[in-house]
Scaffold this motif. Structure first.
Motif, PDB file in Angstrom:
ATOM      1  N   LYS A 154       0.835  -1.197   0.000  1.00 35.00           N
ATOM      2  CA  LYS A 154       0.000   0.000   0.000  1.00 35.00           C
ATOM      3  C   LYS A 154       0.870   1.246   0.000  1.00 35.00           C
ATOM      4  O   LYS A 154       1.556   1.536   0.973  1.00 35.00           O
ATOM      5  N   LEU A 155       0.850   1.995  -1.092  1.00 33.81           N
ATOM      6  CA  LEU A 155       1.613   3.228  -1.175  1.00 33.81           C
ATOM      7  C   LEU A 155       0.871   4.384  -0.535  1.00 33.81           C
ATOM      8  O   LEU A 155       1.472   5.343  -0.065  1.00 33.81           O
ATOM      9  N   LEU A 156      -0.458   4.317  -0.548  1.00 34.09           N
ATOM     10  CA  LEU A 156      -1.295   5.387  -0.026  1.00 34.09           C
ATOM     11  C   LEU A 156      -2.247   4.807   1.015  1.00 34.09           C
ATOM     12  O   LEU A 156      -2.555   3.610   0.996  1.00 34.09           O
ATOM     13  N   PHE A 234       2.295   0.974 -13.075  1.00 38.24           N
ATOM     14  CA  PHE A 234       1.858   2.348 -12.875  1.00 38.24           C
ATOM     15  C   PHE A 234       2.167   2.854 -11.471  1.00 38.24           C
ATOM     16  O   PHE A 234       2.257   4.065 -11.250  1.00 38.24           O
ATOM     17  N   VAL A 235       2.347   1.946 -10.518  1.00 35.39           N
ATOM     18  CA  VAL A 235       2.696   2.396  -9.170  1.00 35.39           C
ATOM     19  C   VAL A 235       4.076   3.040  -9.144  1.00 35.39           C
ATOM     20  O   VAL A 235       4.371   3.847  -8.253  1.00 35.39           O
ATOM     21  N   LEU A 236       4.927   2.709 -10.105  1.00 38.44           N
ATOM     22  CA  LEU A 236       6.251   3.333 -10.147  1.00 38.44           C
ATOM     23  C   LEU A 236       6.138   4.832 -10.385  1.00 38.44           C
ATOM     24  O   LEU A 236       6.904   5.621  -9.823  1.00 38.44           O
ATOM     25  N   VAL A 240       7.538   7.839  -7.495  1.00 41.25           N
ATOM     26  CA  VAL A 240       8.516   8.895  -7.756  1.00 41.25           C
ATOM     27  C   VAL A 240       8.140  10.178  -7.026  1.00 41.25           C
ATOM     28  O   VAL A 240       9.012  10.934  -6.581  1.00 41.25           O
ATOM     29  N   PHE A 241       6.847  10.434  -6.853  1.00 38.52           N
ATOM     30  CA  PHE A 241       6.393  11.694  -6.278  1.00 38.52           C
ATOM     31  C   PHE A 241       6.056  11.587  -4.787  1.00 38.52           C
ATOM     32  O   PHE A 241       5.595  12.547  -4.184  1.00 38.52           O
ATOM     33  N   PRO A 243       7.134  11.166  -0.792  1.00 36.11           N
ATOM     34  CA  PRO A 243       8.311  11.404   0.044  1.00 36.11           C
ATOM     35  C   PRO A 243       8.909  10.099   0.554  1.00 36.11           C
ATOM     36  O   PRO A 243       8.201   9.176   0.934  1.00 36.11           O
ATOM     37  N   ARG A 244      10.239  10.041   0.515  1.00 32.06           N
ATOM     38  CA  ARG A 244      11.030   8.907   0.995  1.00 32.06           C
ATOM     39  C   ARG A 244      10.712   7.615   0.245  1.00 32.06           C
ATOM     40  O   ARG A 244      11.008   6.543   0.719  1.00 32.06           O
ATOM     41  N   ARG A 245      10.109   7.744  -0.933  1.00 31.54           N
ATOM     42  CA  ARG A 245       9.813   6.551  -1.742  1.00 31.54           C
ATOM     43  C   ARG A 245      10.678   6.496  -2.987  1.00 31.54           C
ATOM     44  O   ARG A 245      10.684   5.494  -3.691  1.00 31.54           O
ATOM     45  N   PHE A 246      11.389   7.577  -3.269  1.00 27.01           N
ATOM     46  CA  PHE A 246      12.125   7.634  -4.527  1.00 27.01           C
ATOM     47  C   PHE A 246      13.185   6.536  -4.609  1.00 27.01           C
ATOM     48  O   PHE A 246      13.418   5.949  -5.660  1.00 27.01           O
ATOM     49  N   GLN A 247      13.805   6.241  -3.459  1.00 25.82           N
ATOM     50  CA  GLN A 247      14.864   5.241  -3.480  1.00 25.82           C
ATOM     51  C   GLN A 247      14.304   3.842  -3.685  1.00 25.82           C
ATOM     52  O   GLN A 247      15.056   2.903  -3.950  1.00 25.82           O
ATOM     53  N   ARG A 248      12.971   3.666  -3.572  1.00 25.71           N
ATOM     54  CA  ARG A 248      12.377   2.338  -3.686  1.00 25.71           C
ATOM     55  C   ARG A 248      11.643   2.135  -5.020  1.00 25.71           C
ATOM     56  O   ARG A 248      10.903   1.181  -5.181  1.00 25.71           O
TER      57      ARG A 248
END
Length: 465
Positions: A154-156, A234-236, A240-241, A243-248
């Protein structure tokens, strides 16, 4: 679906085509029935169980397909009901196979409806429903995963937010693609139709010659870029946008998918230069576009690639199995499953050499669970079993073996064109019998819903308390 029918109705009305009555009448009846059902079941509670989820997802797709087929059946195309359902199923599952011929002469409303089906099916019926049906928010992520094969965490906080983010990315990318098509010489109508089919990796076109009709290298390059974009998770784009998820945001399947596109395109270009004596620039462009179209299961063509050489056919045959990434609009086996199978094979080879060693299976930086291995193995088995049974059934319907096999493969993999004169890039499915079209419609459905989602309903244990 009822609201979407108003768009082609407006186009036909402005063109003076009587089919606008069909779209308005069908949309009105469907909307009225759905409203009555919504009112009658308002406030009702449903116990969310895995069985309910499987049944709900499959039922929604079947009802949506039949609904989408009604304008095709009642319009002046004189399609049989089997052909109309086949066309609607092909559109919603983003397969791109068609039972229509003479696309250039068809009413614009009907052409727009086909492209809209690609667009709606690409993001997924459940993905769209999560935005407008509050009742699906309970267990919504499970339903979304059943439909899309996306197993991302879950990203959100809420699944509706995730669905909104994916739909927003999908819509913006489609709009950008349409603007580029229009800037490169397409009419506004053609630009939006082809953009919806491109991002959905669906492949429906407004012309019999597909994108080859426009005779534009720039259009082929834009289509190649956006077909690849539609085949990535599409979750990629959302990660990208955050916070603290860019590295993943990195995903092993993305890197492998891009490598496969480059390597197979170069191999195909070499065969064109060596065997067909085609200039290098033309060979690279045509090979990359058509290869990407097949591996992403889009189905656009610029020419009949089955006439190139036997070596080229072999490369395209391999690409038809691969497909895009999990969580994208593409079909096929999916690259993430190929990575997991390779990890399993490598671990078994190592265990044969060193019987007492402990082998850890990794997908990127994550461990692969036993449940994941089992689901991937079962999927691969069912994929090829469906292909075998589909080929046998189509052969019984009178198709010769190559046509039956390639038609089954293109249906289960949601690819689009097959091989041979009948269902190849230069042909279509209009000459097939009604039983063959029903079989292919079923194969497209199970291919889009990852096979298990549909087949589990057919097992006796599913209905047993």
């Amino acid at each position: 679906m009822s609201g979407a029918m108003l768009l082609p109705a407006l186009v036909d009305l402005s063109d003076g085509n009587p089919d606008w009555v069909v779209f308005v009448g069908t949309g009105g009846v469907v909307g009225a029935v759905c409203t009555l059902v919504a009112v009658a079941t308002r406030g009702a509670s449903v116990r969310q169980t895995p069985r309910f989820g499987f049944l709900l997802v499959t039922t929604i797709w079947l009802v949506s397909t039949v609904t989408a087929s009604l304008p095709l059946y009642f319009a002046e195309t004189e399609l049989s009901f089997a052909a109309a359902v086949f066309e609607a199923m092909s559109g919603l599952t983003t397969t791109g196979a068609t039972a229509l011929s003479g696309l250039d002469a068809l009413p614009r409303g009907l052409l727009l409806w086909r492209s809209l089906l690609n667009f709606l099916g690409g993001i997924g019926i459940i993905g769209m429903a999560l935005l407008i049906l509050p009742s699906l928010r309970v267990g919504g992520m499970a339903l979304f995963q059943l439909e899309s094969s996306d197993r991302s965490g879950k990203l959100l906080p809420r699944v509706s937010q995730l669905a909104s983010g994916i739909v927003a990315v999908y819509g913006v990318m489609t709009l950008v693609c349409a603007m580029l098509y229009f800037a490169l010489g397409m009419s506004l109508f053609d630009a939006f139709n082809h953009a919806m089919s491109t991002l959905a990796t669906g492949g429906f076109s407004t012309h019999d010659e597909s994108l080859g009709f426009f005779q534009s290298d720039a259009i082929l390059m834009v289509a190649t870029v956006f077909m690849i974009a539609g085949s990535l998770p599409f979750v990629l784009y959302i990660r990208v946008f955050l916070p603290r998820r860019f590295q993943r945001w990195r995903d092993p399947q993305v890197a492998l998918f891009l490598v496969l596109c480059v390597v197979l395109s170069l191999a195909l270009a070499v065969t064109r230069v060596v065997i067909n004596e085609v200039p290098l620039r033309e060979a690279l462009l045509s090979s990359t576009f058509n290869l990407v179209s097949v591996i992403t299961t889009t189905g656009f063509v610029s020419e009949d690639f089955t006439l190139w050489s036997n070596a080229a056919i072999g490369i395209f045959f391999l690409a038809m199995f691969i497909g895009g990434c999990a969580g994208s609009t593409a079909g096929g086996i999916k690259v993430n499953r190929i990575i997991i199978l390779y990890a399993l094979m490598r671990a078994n080879f190592a265990r044969v050499i060193r019987p007492h060693s402990v082998q850890r299976l990794k997908y990127g930086h994550d461990d692969i669970s036993i449940e994941t291995l089992q689901s991937v193995t079962i999927f691969i088995f069912l994929f090829f079993l469906s292909l075998l049974l589909g080929t046998t059934a189509l052969s019984i319907c009178g198709l010769e073996l190559l046509t039956a096999f390639s038609a089954s493969l293109t249906a289960v993999g949601n690819v689009g064109p097959g091989f041979g004169q009948v269902v190849g890039p230069a042909g279509n499915f209009s000459s097939l019998s009604a039983p063959a079209l029903w079989i292919l419609s079923f194969l497209m459905l199970i291919g889009r819903l990852e096979i298990v989602t549909v087949l589990v309903i057919l097992s006796p244990g599913f209905w047993r308390d």
